[in-house]
Design a protein around this motif. Structure first.
Motif, PDB file in Angstrom:
ATOM      1  N   TRP A  89       0.842  -1.195   0.000  1.00 55.31           N
ATOM      2  CA  TRP A  89       0.000   0.000   0.000  1.00 55.31           C
ATOM      3  C   TRP A  89       0.874   1.240   0.000  1.00 55.31           C
ATOM      4  O   TRP A  89       1.990   1.238   0.488  1.00 55.31           O
ATOM      5  N   CYS A  91       0.293   4.101   1.571  1.00 59.67           N
ATOM      6  CA  CYS A  91       0.221   5.028   2.707  1.00 59.67           C
ATOM      7  C   CYS A  91       1.604   5.111   3.363  1.00 59.67           C
ATOM      8  O   CYS A  91       2.412   4.194   3.244  1.00 59.67           O
ATOM      9  N   THR A  93       2.489   4.869   6.445  1.00 57.33           N
ATOM     10  CA  THR A  93       2.693   3.854   7.476  1.00 57.33           C
ATOM     11  C   THR A  93       3.142   2.528   6.868  1.00 57.33           C
ATOM     12  O   THR A  93       4.125   1.936   7.312  1.00 57.33           O
ATOM     13  N   CYS A  94       2.422   2.064   5.867  1.00 54.11           N
ATOM     14  CA  CYS A  94       2.785   0.799   5.225  1.00 54.11           C
ATOM     15  C   CYS A  94       4.018   0.979   4.339  1.00 54.11           C
ATOM     16  O   CYS A  94       4.902   0.126   4.328  1.00 54.11           O
ATOM     17  N   HIS A 121      -2.875   5.566   7.992  1.00 54.30           N
ATOM     18  CA  HIS A 121      -3.314   4.393   7.225  1.00 54.30           C
ATOM     19  C   HIS A 121      -4.821   4.458   6.958  1.00 54.30           C
ATOM     20  O   HIS A 121      -5.266   4.263   5.819  1.00 54.30           O
TER      21      HIS A 121
END
Ligand SMILES: [Zn+2]
Length: 140
Positions: A89, A91, A93-94, A121
């Protein structure tokens, strides 16, 4: 409507009003913050939403996975999980590789970084759903 109706009641009201909306005016619905409710709202003519739920849930360790399933990062199951919430992903965070184990530890330690990263996220998840409608891949 006000916040508090069931999903079925909200859908009934939205379907009844959808034919009455003017095309030259924006349509706003407050208090819609789950992926399921977003789908119902957008498919019934709503084009702006606002809700605290994606960030409130995130601050309590609850995030949405790829299929909008709820993932509770505080679960013991993630104590040694080195994977990100959703592999691949985009985002922050990921994309930056913050693992579920790391996020879980932030929540367990009371570090607000966990809530911030989970919020990023969840907000990106909602944006992805909206982008899906814009490019036509989410039309029913
Ligand atoms: Zn993510």
């Amino acid at each position: 409507m006000s916040v508090g109706e069931t999903r079925a009641e909200m859908e009934t009201v939205l379907k009844s009003f959808a034919p009455l909306y003017r095309d030259d005016k924006p349509r706003f619905l407050l208090g819609v913050g789950t992926p399921e409710d977003l789908k119902i709202a957008v498919e019934n003519g709503i084009d702006m939403l606002d809700c605290v739920l994606p960030t409130r849930n995130a601050r309590h360790g609850s995030v949405w996975g790829a299929d909008s399933e709820k993932i509770h990062l505080t679960n013991e199951h993630f104590a040694n999980d080195g994977g990100v919430i959703e592999e691949g992903w985009d985002c922050y965070t990921c994309g930056q590789g913050f693992s579920k184990a790391f996020l879980r530890q932030m929540f367990k330690a009371g570090d607000p970084l966990g809530g911030t990263l989970a919020s990023i996220h969840n907000l990106r998840h909602m944006m992805r759903l909206c982008e899906g409608y814009r490019n036509g891949s989410m039309d029913s």
